[in-house]
Design a protein around this motif. Structure first.
Motif, PDB file in Angstrom:
ATOM      1  N   ALA A  30       0.830  -1.200   0.000  1.00  0.00           N
ATOM      2  CA  ALA A  30       0.000   0.000   0.000  1.00  0.00           C
ATOM      3  C   ALA A  30       0.869   1.257   0.000  1.00  0.00           C
ATOM      4  CB  ALA A  30      -0.964   0.022   1.183  1.00  0.00           C
ATOM      5  N   PHE A  31       0.279   2.347  -0.402  1.00  0.00           N
ATOM      6  CA  PHE A  31       1.025   3.597  -0.554  1.00  0.00           C
ATOM      7  C   PHE A  31       1.547   4.113   0.780  1.00  0.00           C
ATOM      8  CE2 PHE A  31      -1.469   3.413  -4.407  1.00  0.00           C
ATOM      9  CZ  PHE A  31      -0.578   3.842  -5.370  1.00  0.00           C
ATOM     10  N   GLY A  32       0.859   3.771   1.861  1.00  0.00           N
ATOM     11  CA  GLY A  32       1.306   4.206   3.181  1.00  0.00           C
ATOM     12  C   GLY A  32       2.105   3.159   3.923  1.00  0.00           C
ATOM     13  N   ALA A  33       2.492   2.043   3.261  1.00  0.00           N
ATOM     14  CA  ALA A  33       3.285   0.956   3.850  1.00  0.00           C
ATOM     15  C   ALA A  33       2.548   0.237   4.968  1.00  0.00           C
ATOM     16  CB  ALA A  33       4.628   1.469   4.366  1.00  0.00           C
ATOM     17  N   GLY A  34       1.205   0.291   4.923  1.00  0.00           N
ATOM     18  CA  GLY A  34       0.417  -0.392   5.948  1.00  0.00           C
ATOM     19  C   GLY A  34       0.140  -1.844   5.645  1.00  0.00           C
ATOM     20  N   GLY A  35       0.534  -2.317   4.457  1.00  0.00           N
ATOM     21  CA  GLY A  35       0.314  -3.707   4.093  1.00  0.00           C
ATOM     22  C   GLY A  35      -1.018  -3.916   3.407  1.00  0.00           C
ATOM     23  N   GLY A  36      -1.270  -5.133   2.957  1.00  0.00           N
ATOM     24  CA  GLY A  36      -2.515  -5.430   2.272  1.00  0.00           C
ATOM     25  C   GLY A  36      -2.684  -6.920   2.075  1.00  0.00           C
ATOM     26  N   GLY A  58      -4.990 -16.613   1.530  1.00  0.00           N
ATOM     27  CA  GLY A  58      -4.747 -16.348   2.942  1.00  0.00           C
ATOM     28  C   GLY A  58      -3.440 -15.661   3.245  1.00  0.00           C
ATOM     29  N   LYS A  59      -2.705 -15.229   2.246  1.00  0.00           N
ATOM     30  CA  LYS A  59      -1.431 -14.543   2.462  1.00  0.00           C
ATOM     31  C   LYS A  59      -1.633 -13.040   2.422  1.00  0.00           C
ATOM     32  CE  LYS A  59       1.199 -18.377   0.513  1.00  0.00           C
ATOM     33  NZ  LYS A  59       2.206 -18.814  -0.489  1.00  0.00           N
ATOM     34  N   TYR A  60      -0.614 -12.309   2.822  1.00  0.00           N
ATOM     35  CA  TYR A  60      -0.748 -10.859   2.897  1.00  0.00           C
ATOM     36  C   TYR A  60       0.639 -10.228   2.837  1.00  0.00           C
ATOM     37  CZ  TYR A  60       0.605 -11.782   7.719  1.00  0.00           C
ATOM     38  OH  TYR A  60       1.274 -12.228   8.839  1.00  0.00           O
ATOM     39  N   ALA A  61       0.647  -8.992   2.422  1.00  0.00           N
ATOM     40  CA  ALA A  61       1.870  -8.191   2.479  1.00  0.00           C
ATOM     41  C   ALA A  61       1.871  -7.478   3.819  1.00  0.00           C
ATOM     42  CB  ALA A  61       1.909  -7.184   1.334  1.00  0.00           C
ATOM     43  N   PRO A  62       2.869  -7.706   4.660  1.00  0.00           N
ATOM     44  CA  PRO A  62       2.828  -7.147   6.014  1.00  0.00           C
ATOM     45  C   PRO A  62       3.074  -5.643   6.031  1.00  0.00           C
ATOM     46  CG  PRO A  62       4.918  -8.224   5.620  1.00  0.00           C
ATOM     47  CD  PRO A  62       4.083  -8.509   4.421  1.00  0.00           C
ATOM     48  N   SER A  63       2.686  -5.044   7.128  1.00  0.00           N
ATOM     49  CA  SER A  63       2.997  -3.635   7.347  1.00  0.00           C
ATOM     50  C   SER A  63       4.508  -3.455   7.500  1.00  0.00           C
ATOM     51  CB  SER A  63       2.290  -3.135   8.608  1.00  0.00           C
ATOM     52  OG  SER A  63       2.757  -1.842   8.961  1.00  0.00           O
ATOM     53  N   ILE A 120      14.665   2.537   1.445  1.00  0.00           N
ATOM     54  CA  ILE A 120      14.673   2.407   2.906  1.00  0.00           C
ATOM     55  C   ILE A 120      14.519   3.771   3.562  1.00  0.00           C
ATOM     56  CG2 ILE A 120      16.116   1.766   4.880  1.00  0.00           C
ATOM     57  CD1 ILE A 120      17.289  -0.460   3.111  1.00  0.00           C
ATOM     58  N   ALA A 121      15.229   4.769   3.058  1.00  0.00           N
ATOM     59  CA  ALA A 121      15.135   6.116   3.634  1.00  0.00           C
ATOM     60  C   ALA A 121      13.725   6.669   3.484  1.00  0.00           C
ATOM     61  CB  ALA A 121      16.149   7.033   2.950  1.00  0.00           C
ATOM     62  N   TYR A 122      13.102   6.436   2.336  1.00  0.00           N
ATOM     63  CA  TYR A 122      11.737   6.937   2.132  1.00  0.00           C
ATOM     64  C   TYR A 122      10.767   6.274   3.107  1.00  0.00           C
ATOM     65  CZ  TYR A 122       7.227   7.717  -0.090  1.00  0.00           C
ATOM     66  OH  TYR A 122       5.914   8.060  -0.319  1.00  0.00           O
ATOM     67  N   ILE A 123      10.900   4.960   3.291  1.00  0.00           N
ATOM     68  CA  ILE A 123      10.008   4.256   4.211  1.00  0.00           C
ATOM     69  C   ILE A 123      10.207   4.740   5.640  1.00  0.00           C
ATOM     70  CG2 ILE A 123       9.478   2.005   5.234  1.00  0.00           C
ATOM     71  CD1 ILE A 123      10.224   0.747   2.528  1.00  0.00           C
ATOM     72  N   GLN A 124      11.450   4.827   6.055  1.00  0.00           N
ATOM     73  CA  GLN A 124      11.738   5.134   7.459  1.00  0.00           C
ATOM     74  C   GLN A 124      11.513   6.607   7.792  1.00  0.00           C
ATOM     75  OE1 GLN A 124      11.705   2.483   8.844  1.00  0.00           O
ATOM     76  NE2 GLN A 124      13.585   1.297   8.912  1.00  0.00           N
ATOM     77  N   GLU A 125      11.783   7.486   6.878  1.00  0.00           N
ATOM     78  CA  GLU A 125      11.727   8.913   7.193  1.00  0.00           C
ATOM     79  C   GLU A 125      10.431   9.583   6.770  1.00  0.00           C
ATOM     80  OE1 GLU A 125      15.265  10.947   5.895  1.00  0.00           O
ATOM     81  OE2 GLU A 125      16.528   9.208   6.343  1.00  0.00           O
ATOM     82  N   ASN A 126       9.781   9.064   5.727  1.00  0.00           N
ATOM     83  CA  ASN A 126       8.536   9.684   5.274  1.00  0.00           C
ATOM     84  C   ASN A 126       7.303   8.910   5.727  1.00  0.00           C
ATOM     85  OD1 ASN A 126      10.078  11.588   3.922  1.00  0.00           O
ATOM     86  ND2 ASN A 126       8.724  11.607   2.137  1.00  0.00           N
ATOM     87  N   LEU A 127       7.281   7.618   5.442  1.00  0.00           N
ATOM     88  CA  LEU A 127       6.066   6.857   5.704  1.00  0.00           C
ATOM     89  C   LEU A 127       5.867   6.551   7.176  1.00  0.00           C
ATOM     90  CD1 LEU A 127       6.070   4.360   2.705  1.00  0.00           C
ATOM     91  CD2 LEU A 127       5.007   6.605   2.892  1.00  0.00           C
ATOM     92  N   LYS A 128       6.953   6.522   7.952  1.00  0.00           N
ATOM     93  CA  LYS A 128       6.822   6.245   9.379  1.00  0.00           C
ATOM     94  C   LYS A 128       6.721   7.515  10.212  1.00  0.00           C
ATOM     95  CE  LYS A 128       9.102   1.743   9.483  1.00  0.00           C
ATOM     96  NZ  LYS A 128      10.136   0.922  10.159  1.00  0.00           N
ATOM     97  N   GLY A 129       6.753   8.661   9.562  1.00  0.00           N
ATOM     98  CA  GLY A 129       6.662   9.923  10.299  1.00  0.00           C
ATOM     99  C   GLY A 129       5.274  10.137  10.862  1.00  0.00           C
ATOM    100  N   THR A 130       5.149  11.038  11.789  1.00  0.00           N
ATOM    101  CA  THR A 130       3.862  11.324  12.418  1.00  0.00           C
ATOM    102  C   THR A 130       3.073  12.375  11.653  1.00  0.00           C
ATOM    103  OG1 THR A 130       4.931  12.986  13.836  1.00  0.00           O
ATOM    104  CG2 THR A 130       4.732  10.748  14.702  1.00  0.00           C
TER     105      THR A 130
END
Length: 277
Positions: free
Chosen positions: A175-181, A186-191, A228-238
């Motif tokens: 997902a665009f927000g890295a929340g998974g889907g 029965g499988k899934y892409a994790p957050s 990795i930088a985009y996920i950690q610094e943008n998508l995990k931000g508050t």
């Protein structure tokens, strides 16, 4: 007279031929003896040098790998078998998967699995970081494979490029927000929220579960650092640029919110206008 002379010459010729026949027999016998001696010599040489060749093919394990083997024999051998060659119906072979796969699966608590199911779930890890490194080193020395590099995995990263790469390669499943889907069967892409830098890098190298492998030929180490930088610094931000994050699941929750709020509001507005007219 002539016949007697012919008989004498024939007898002399036969007598002369015997030594020739005997010399040929000796040569053939000598050749057979030499061949047998050569074969015995080759067999003896193989017997002497074969253990040395085998020892070179199976070099001794390092200290870290020996510690990892001890952990493996206690916690992993039931499913993955002796020497990590796998057990049918329980666990695959680990030969060639590399330390990257071990680091992802073990550090995220997915391995050891509590039970056989469609997909290994993330759990609190059962091994320390040092033990994870030792297990990975053991599997690495058994059969080689991809490894996560040491050091800062985000050094020199470009967030803009990382966002573009994430949307092209990762957002379809995570997902665009890295929340998974959800996926099929029965499988899934994790957050990606709890994932560390090394776990994300290891997942790209090893392709766990339904995830494809993104080797250095598909996504370079520099591009991996950008993602990795985009996920950690943008998508995990508050901070959420659009206001409410709606779970950060992407267009699914946004579409539902638009339908429930926007369309319902329009319907009531239409009814109110019709009632006033």
């Amino acid at each position: 007279m002539t016949s007697d002379n012919d008989r004498r010459r024939g007898l002399l010729a036969r007598l002369r031929g015997r030594p020739v026949a005997r010399s040929r027999g000796r040569r053939r016998l000598g050749a057979a003896v030499r061949l047998a001696a050569a074969l015995m010599l080759a067999g003896g040489a193989y017997t002497v040098f074969a253990p040395g060749v085998q020892a070179q093919d199976n070099p001794p394990l390092s200290a870290a790998a020996n510690e990892g083997k001890a952990l493996f024999d206690v916690s992993c051998v039931t499913c993955h078998g002796r020497n990590a060659q796998g057990v049918e119906g329980r666990g695959p072979s680990l030969i060639g998967v590399g330390s990257a796969s071990v680091e992802f699966q073990v550090s995220s608590g997915r391995m050891p699995m509590a039970r056989q199911e469609a997909q290994a779930m993330r759990k609190p890890p059962q091994f320390t970081d040092e033990q994870v490194r030792q297990l990975g080193q053991y599997i690495q020395e058994l059969g080689g494979g991809p490894q996560v590099p040491q050091g800062d995995l985000r050094e020199g990263a470009n967030l803009s490029t990382g966002g573009e790469l994430f949307r092209i390669n990762c957002s379809q499943c995570h997902a665009f927000g890295a929340g998974g889907g959800a996926l099929s069967s029965g499988k899934y892409a994790p957050s990606l929220k709890p994932a560390s830098d090394r776990q994300i890098y290891a997942a790209m190298l090893s392709g766990p579960q339904n995830m494809p492998v993104f080797g250095d030929n598909q996504i370079t180490p520099e591009q991996k650092a950008d993602i990795i930088a985009y996920i950690q610094e943008n998508l995990k931000g508050t901070q959420d640029q659009g206001g409410f994050n709606l779970g950060r699941y992407g267009p699914s929750t946004e579409g539902l919110a638009i339908f429930l709020v926007g369309i319902v509001a329009l319907v009531f507005a239409s009814l109110w206008i019709a009632g006033k007219s």
